[in-house]
Scaffold this motif. Sequence first.
Motif, mmCIF file in Angstrom:
data_model
loop_
_atom_site.group_PDB
_atom_site.id
_atom_site.type_symbol
_atom_site.label_atom_id
_atom_site.label_comp_id
_atom_site.label_asym_id
_atom_site.label_seq_id
_atom_site.Cartn_x
_atom_site.Cartn_y
_atom_site.Cartn_z
ATOM 1 N N ASP A 207 46.367 79.882 46.652
ATOM 2 C CA ASP A 207 45.844 79.657 47.998
ATOM 3 C C ASP A 207 45.622 78.163 48.197
ATOM 4 O O ASP A 207 44.786 77.546 47.531
ATOM 5 N N ASP A 208 46.372 77.554 49.136
ATOM 6 C CA ASP A 208 46.276 76.114 49.367
ATOM 7 C C ASP A 208 45.592 75.791 50.694
ATOM 8 O O ASP A 208 45.668 74.652 51.166
ATOM 9 N N ARG A 209 44.930 76.771 51.292
ATOM 10 C CA ARG A 209 44.317 76.525 52.604
ATOM 11 C C ARG A 209 43.242 75.450 52.538
ATOM 12 O O ARG A 209 43.153 74.582 53.426
ATOM 13 N N LEU A 210 42.419 75.480 51.495
ATOM 14 C CA LEU A 210 41.352 74.484 51.382
ATOM 15 C C LEU A 210 41.934 73.091 51.188
ATOM 16 O O LEU A 210 41.438 72.117 51.780
ATOM 17 N N ALA A 211 42.987 72.999 50.359
ATOM 18 C CA ALA A 211 43.613 71.694 50.124
ATOM 19 C C ALA A 211 44.186 71.116 51.412
ATOM 20 O O ALA A 211 44.068 69.911 51.679
ATOM 21 N N ARG A 212 44.792 71.974 52.220
ATOM 22 C CA ARG A 212 45.353 71.483 53.494
ATOM 23 C C ARG A 212 44.252 71.135 54.485
ATOM 24 O O ARG A 212 44.337 70.134 55.200
#
Length: 361
Positions: A11-16
């Motif tokens: 899950d890369d939502r936080l990074a984006r």
Amino acid sequence: MNQVYPSKRFDDRLARFIGIPVLAFMIPVVFFHASLDNGFMAFLPKWIMAVVHIGIYWEGARFIYFQTRKRFPYVSQTSRRIFWLLFLSISFIVSASLLLHITEDALRIFPESSAGVFTFRKHAVSVTILVLCLPYYESSYYFGQLQEALLEAEQLKKEQVQSQLEMLKSQVNPHFLFNSLNTLASLIPEEPDLAVDFVRKLSKVYRYILEIRDFHTVPLQKELSALKAYHFLLQIRFGESLNVKIDIPDQYLNEHILPLSLQMLIENAVKHNILSVHKPLWIEVFISNDRVIVRNNLQRKNQQTDSTGLGLLNIQNRYQLLGSQPVDVIVTTQSFSVSLPLLGQYSHSQPPVIPKDIPQP
């Protein structure tokens, strides 16, 4: 082996959500000498434009990354995947940067954008985002794969121990010993030679269980040898009520299989079905389409049996953890069949090998 394995997509939502705004704040300061000296409102338009630029570069590179991974999902395809990933990403970044530059010039968003140094810096920003974005996804993926490989190896150890425990419990349980000793007691006075044979076969079954406790797979020939000893014990006990036919061509004897899997399947068939002279149980062990099939006629017992119900599930889980083809279970109104994949001819003393072609998540 090109089998697809389920894998969690990180899950890369936080990074984006955090990365794009933070980079958008830093880029104008680092590359274009912007500052907050004139207040945040004066800095805000540059920050918004940076968010637009970085968002386009990041999302585009991200899309290309996942598409190339989907197109080339296996580790053996890494070189091709990296080539197309770099080619498409660089092409996209260059095209997007030029298009944004032309658009900004046409709208005169940045009057100084005609300056060569300013234009060069804008292109440098796009390359910087690419350099930051792709390694993040690549390292995140491989770290996730490493975690999964370690978890699978640990799970396999647990399954192996569980299997050994279940088999030892099934063989050493009071019912098995009571029935074996009763059978032996009846043989000694009337057929002493057969009684000696019975003890030897019983010893062979236990010895095999002890011998393979550290092995993940065994040659089919070794498994069949122990299975025939186990069949002998059952045949003495049940007589004509049980018929077991083993038909394995010699060419398959060096193929590997999970230890005790055939014995466990025959034990399940005996445990869950009626055996009598008038309703004998027929069990077949044979090869079909390079798989070992264990099939029995279906005549289920009405009463509940003393069973954990974990035997077949244990076999299925262990095959899955070895990266093999799945175990097929086929149930009809007349028969119950289990199809076990053969596992090649590698050394049975070596630990399971994670398949070379592991797909991307």
